[in-house]
Design a protein around this motif. Structure first.
Motif, mmCIF file in Angstrom:
data_model
loop_
_atom_site.group_PDB
_atom_site.id
_atom_site.type_symbol
_atom_site.label_atom_id
_atom_site.label_comp_id
_atom_site.label_asym_id
_atom_site.label_seq_id
_atom_site.Cartn_x
_atom_site.Cartn_y
_atom_site.Cartn_z
ATOM 1 N N LEU A 1 2.924 -0.765 -8.449
ATOM 2 C CA LEU A 1 3.317 -1.479 -9.661
ATOM 3 C C LEU A 1 3.086 -0.613 -10.891
ATOM 4 O O LEU A 1 3.965 -0.491 -11.755
ATOM 5 C CB LEU A 1 2.532 -2.790 -9.775
ATOM 6 C CG LEU A 1 2.720 -3.583 -11.079
ATOM 7 C CD1 LEU A 1 4.165 -4.010 -11.248
ATOM 8 C CD2 LEU A 1 1.795 -4.806 -11.084
ATOM 9 N N GLY A 2 1.908 0.014 -10.968
ATOM 10 C CA GLY A 2 1.598 0.848 -12.113
ATOM 11 C C GLY A 2 2.525 2.036 -12.237
ATOM 12 O O GLY A 2 2.978 2.380 -13.341
ATOM 13 N N GLN B 1 -2.763 1.567 -14.314
ATOM 14 C CA GLN B 1 -3.775 2.322 -13.574
ATOM 15 C C GLN B 1 -4.175 1.663 -12.256
ATOM 16 O O GLN B 1 -5.007 2.180 -11.519
ATOM 17 C CB GLN B 1 -5.015 2.520 -14.448
ATOM 18 C CG GLN B 1 -4.756 3.415 -15.660
ATOM 19 C CD GLN B 1 -5.974 3.551 -16.549
ATOM 20 O OE1 GLN B 1 -6.959 2.805 -16.411
ATOM 21 N NE2 GLN B 1 -5.919 4.490 -17.483
ATOM 22 N N GLY B 2 -3.579 0.502 -11.964
ATOM 23 C CA GLY B 2 -3.885 -0.181 -10.720
ATOM 24 C C GLY B 2 -5.169 -0.969 -10.736
ATOM 25 O O GLY B 2 -5.618 -1.445 -9.693
ATOM 26 N N ARG B 3 -5.782 -1.117 -11.918
ATOM 27 C CA ARG B 3 -7.028 -1.889 -12.017
ATOM 28 C C ARG B 3 -6.756 -3.374 -12.223
ATOM 29 O O ARG B 3 -7.664 -4.197 -12.097
ATOM 30 C CB ARG B 3 -7.887 -1.342 -13.164
ATOM 31 C CG ARG B 3 -8.395 0.076 -12.890
ATOM 32 C CD ARG B 3 -9.342 0.572 -13.966
ATOM 33 N NE ARG B 3 -8.671 0.816 -15.226
ATOM 34 C CZ ARG B 3 -8.921 0.170 -16.368
ATOM 35 N NH1 ARG B 3 -9.839 -0.782 -16.405
ATOM 36 N NH2 ARG B 3 -8.279 0.490 -17.470
ATOM 37 N N ALA B 4 -5.537 -3.724 -12.557
ATOM 38 C CA ALA B 4 -5.087 -5.123 -12.598
ATOM 39 C C ALA B 4 -3.834 -5.188 -11.743
ATOM 40 O O ALA B 4 -2.907 -4.397 -11.938
ATOM 41 C CB ALA B 4 -4.801 -5.557 -14.033
ATOM 42 N N THR B 5 -3.804 -6.100 -10.788
ATOM 43 C CA THR B 5 -2.721 -6.085 -9.793
ATOM 44 C C THR B 5 -2.044 -7.434 -9.612
ATOM 45 O O THR B 5 -1.158 -7.559 -8.759
ATOM 46 C CB THR B 5 -3.265 -5.631 -8.431
ATOM 47 O OG1 THR B 5 -4.340 -6.499 -8.037
ATOM 48 C CG2 THR B 5 -3.761 -4.200 -8.500
ATOM 49 N N PHE C 1 9.214 -7.943 -9.717
ATOM 50 C CA PHE C 1 8.551 -9.148 -9.198
ATOM 51 C C PHE C 1 7.948 -8.879 -7.821
ATOM 52 O O PHE C 1 6.810 -9.278 -7.545
ATOM 53 C CB PHE C 1 9.543 -10.317 -9.124
ATOM 54 C CG PHE C 1 9.599 -11.149 -10.366
ATOM 55 C CD1 PHE C 1 8.733 -12.213 -10.551
ATOM 56 C CD2 PHE C 1 10.507 -10.866 -11.368
ATOM 57 C CE1 PHE C 1 8.771 -12.995 -11.697
ATOM 58 C CE2 PHE C 1 10.563 -11.631 -12.527
ATOM 59 C CZ PHE C 1 9.701 -12.695 -12.688
ATOM 60 N N HIS C 2 8.694 -8.198 -6.962
ATOM 61 C CA HIS C 2 8.176 -7.912 -5.620
ATOM 62 C C HIS C 2 6.967 -6.986 -5.689
ATOM 63 O O HIS C 2 5.988 -7.176 -4.954
ATOM 64 C CB HIS C 2 9.275 -7.296 -4.763
ATOM 65 C CG HIS C 2 10.363 -8.251 -4.388
ATOM 66 N ND1 HIS C 2 10.118 -9.491 -3.835
ATOM 67 C CD2 HIS C 2 11.728 -8.165 -4.510
ATOM 68 C CE1 HIS C 2 11.256 -10.128 -3.605
ATOM 69 N NE2 HIS C 2 12.248 -9.345 -4.015
ATOM 70 N N LEU C 3 7.002 -5.966 -6.572
ATOM 71 C CA LEU C 3 5.862 -5.071 -6.711
ATOM 72 C C LEU C 3 4.616 -5.822 -7.171
ATOM 73 O O LEU C 3 3.497 -5.459 -6.816
ATOM 74 C CB LEU C 3 6.189 -3.962 -7.720
ATOM 75 C CG LEU C 3 7.180 -2.890 -7.273
ATOM 76 C CD1 LEU C 3 7.470 -1.938 -8.419
ATOM 77 C CD2 LEU C 3 6.657 -2.126 -6.067
ATOM 78 N N ALA C 4 4.820 -6.867 -7.970
ATOM 79 C CA ALA C 4 3.695 -7.660 -8.459
ATOM 80 C C ALA C 4 3.246 -8.708 -7.445
ATOM 81 O O ALA C 4 2.319 -9.488 -7.721
ATOM 82 C CB ALA C 4 4.086 -8.347 -9.770
#
Length: 278
Positions: free
Chosen positions: A6-7, A56-60, A85-88
């Motif tokens: 996502l990031g 940074q991938g710290r919130a997913t 949307f799918h990545l999230a």
């Protein structure tokens, strides 16, 4: 799928958006192409810190509202939006949900109306985007007041001058339009919650809702009491985007009138009074 997919996608899409394409100044030295994090966060209405953590991938686990706002700010096409949307880890809103997506075509239309106050609302009258001149004319709204129905029945009101009769006509039209939307989207949870809160907090809305009236909110002539320029009387046209259920609210003045002169003056000095909201 790793937590950084996502990031990485957000960073890639952010680098691909030219500042001028997003209505931002392009001057100044930029170390990397595209939008800065602070610019994207402003356009999407989220904090720069939260955007940094997403990248940074710290919130997913962003909410659907955040993902929709990012897709809009990044000017993603429909396929890219669905991919985001799918990545999230989210299911994209289906046809039974009110869409908050502003299509690239509507985005381009907004860019060509820079000297016209224009705002985009979804089918339940929640503000999705307002250009700088609209904000300069009408002011900024936050929280629940971003929804026009809430604003007219419960919230802080607007700068539009209203007589008791015109205000009741506006409220009746708003309730009838919401009932029309509810018939189209009977299972949308945000719409159902809005109607529940309006019925609980506004006896007038409850009365109008119980009347069963159904109508489409359309055009009107309005006088706006601007805090710097005084009264400005304008035609307000509500344009519906076929297939997307978006509403474009556009304000125009009669050519050569004093109101047109005030609107032209506002287009020059308006950004001194307000910032763009999205």
């Amino acid at each position: 799928m790793t937590s950084t997919d996502l990031g990485d996608a957000l960073k890639t899409w952010r680098a691909a958006v030219a500042p001028q394409d997003a209505g931002l100044p392009s001057g100044g030295q930029r170390r990397i192409p595209g939008l800065r994090r602070e610019e994207l966060s402003q356009l999407a209405g989220i904090s720069a810190d939260y955007l940094t953590r997403l990248e940074q991938g710290r919130a997913t686990n962003p909410s659907p509202q955040v993902v929709e706002a990012l897709a809009r700010a990044l000017r993603l096409g429909q396929d890219e939006r669905l991919h985001l949307f799918h990545l999230a880890g989210l299911v994209p809103p289906g046809p039974d949900r009110i869409s908050s997506y502003i299509t690239p075509g509507v985005q381009r239309m907004l860019e060509r109306l820079q000297h016209t106050p224009v705002a985009v609302y979804d089918a339940m009258w929640t503000l999705l985007h307002a250009n700088p001149l609209y904000v300069a004319l009408m002011g900024e709204w936050h929280g629940k007041d971003r929804n026009g129905a809430w604003r007219n029945f419960v919230g802080t009101g607007t700068r539009v001058r209203q007589t008791p009769d015109s205000l009741r006509d506006l409220r009746a039209a708003t309730a009838a339009d919401l009932r029309r939307t509810a018939a189209r989207y009977p299972d949308d949870p945000r719409l159902r919650e809005l109607i529940r809160q309006l019925r609980a907090d506004s006896p007038l809305f409850s009365e109008l809702w119980n009347s069963g009236a159904v109508a489409e909110h359309s055009s009107a002539r309005k006088t706006v009491d601007h805090p710097q320029l005084g009264a400005i009387t304008l035609d307000c046209d509500v344009l519906h985007v076929a297939g997307d259920d978006l509403r474009l609210m556009v304000y125009t003045a009669e050519p050569g009138s004093p109101d047109a002169e005030r609107l032209a003056l506002l287009s020059v000095i308006g950004t001194q009074f307000s910032d763009n909201i999205t």
